[in-house]
Design a protein around this motif. Structure first.
Motif, short mmCIF file in Angstrom:
data_model
loop_
_atom_site.label_atom_id
_atom_site.label_comp_id
_atom_site.label_asym_id
_atom_site.label_seq_id
_atom_site.Cartn_x
_atom_site.Cartn_y
_atom_site.Cartn_z
N TYR A 101 2.86 -37.69 -2.75
CA TYR A 101 3.99 -37.62 -2.48
C TYR A 101 4.61 -36.12 -3.28
N ILE A 102 3.60 -36.25 -4.98
CA ILE A 102 4.67 -36.01 -5.83
C ILE A 102 5.16 -34.53 -5.95
N GLU A 103 4.18 -33.79 -5.63
CA GLU A 103 3.84 -32.44 -5.49
C GLU A 103 5.04 -31.77 -4.13
N PRO A 104 4.88 -32.18 -3.30
CA PRO A 104 6.23 -31.81 -2.47
C PRO A 104 7.66 -32.24 -2.42
N LEU A 105 7.31 -33.62 -2.96
CA LEU A 105 8.76 -33.94 -3.76
C LEU A 105 9.09 -32.99 -4.43
N THR A 106 8.65 -32.84 -5.67
CA THR A 106 8.56 -32.06 -6.76
C THR A 106 9.19 -30.58 -6.32
N PHE A 107 8.29 -30.00 -5.18
CA PHE A 107 9.20 -29.09 -4.89
C PHE A 107 10.17 -29.19 -4.31
N TYR A 108 10.56 -29.67 -3.08
CA TYR A 108 11.70 -29.89 -2.44
C TYR A 108 12.56 -30.15 -4.10
N LEU A 109 12.97 -31.13 -4.52
CA LEU A 109 14.06 -30.80 -5.61
C LEU A 109 14.03 -29.70 -5.99
N HIS A 110 12.90 -28.90 -6.33
CA HIS A 110 12.93 -27.85 -6.98
C HIS A 110 14.03 -27.31 -6.41
N ARG A 111 13.98 -26.85 -5.04
CA ARG A 111 14.14 -26.15 -4.07
C ARG A 111 15.56 -26.74 -3.38
N TYR A 112 16.13 -28.07 -3.76
CA TYR A 112 17.53 -28.43 -3.64
C TYR A 112 18.33 -28.44 -4.99
N ARG A 113 17.72 -27.70 -6.35
CA ARG A 113 18.81 -27.38 -7.62
C ARG A 113 18.66 -26.61 -7.55
#
Length: 120
Positions: A69-81
């Motif tokens: 889950y780390i890669e998709p969550l990191t991607f989501y976090l980046h997009r969120y920011r």
């Protein structure tokens, strides 16, 4: 997590006419609450600060074996920011925008046999 949020997530995965029993909703709600407590507790042990950051949560998830889950969550976090302008502070009572449009679409799983081909 409020039961309405649990139901919304469950319905997003299920086919449109699928039914969800009350005990299924409650069981998932309890599992989600336990998962949140589990990850938050681990993140808190790492940070030893007043505020747990997203990076603390990602670290905790990795430590607990949720590496997939780390890669998709990191991607989501980046997009969120990016969407949020990089702000990390939330004022109490401030409504945050729904960010479902940042997530990839989920394919619905249809129950039952495939449609029969017409025979002429």
């Amino acid at each position: 997590m409020p039961i309405a949020n649990v139901i919304r997530v469950m319905r997003r995965i299920l086919p449109p006419r699928a039914k969800i029993s009350d005990d299924s909703k409650q069981t998932i709600q309890e599992c989600v609450s336990e998962f949140i407590s589990f990850v938050t507790g681990e993140a808190n042990e790492r940070c030893q600060r007043k505020t747990i950051t997203a990076e603390d949560v990602l670290w905790a998830m990795s430590k607990l074996g949720f590496d997939d889950y780390i890669e998709p969550l990191t991607f989501y976090l980046h997009r969120y920011r990016e969407f949020d302008g990089g702000e990390r502070v939330t004022l109490r009572g401030e409504k945050r925008p729904m960010l479902d449009h940042l997530l990839p679409p989920i394919a619905h799983h249809h129950a039952g046999p495939p449609p029969m081909a017409s025979q002429h």
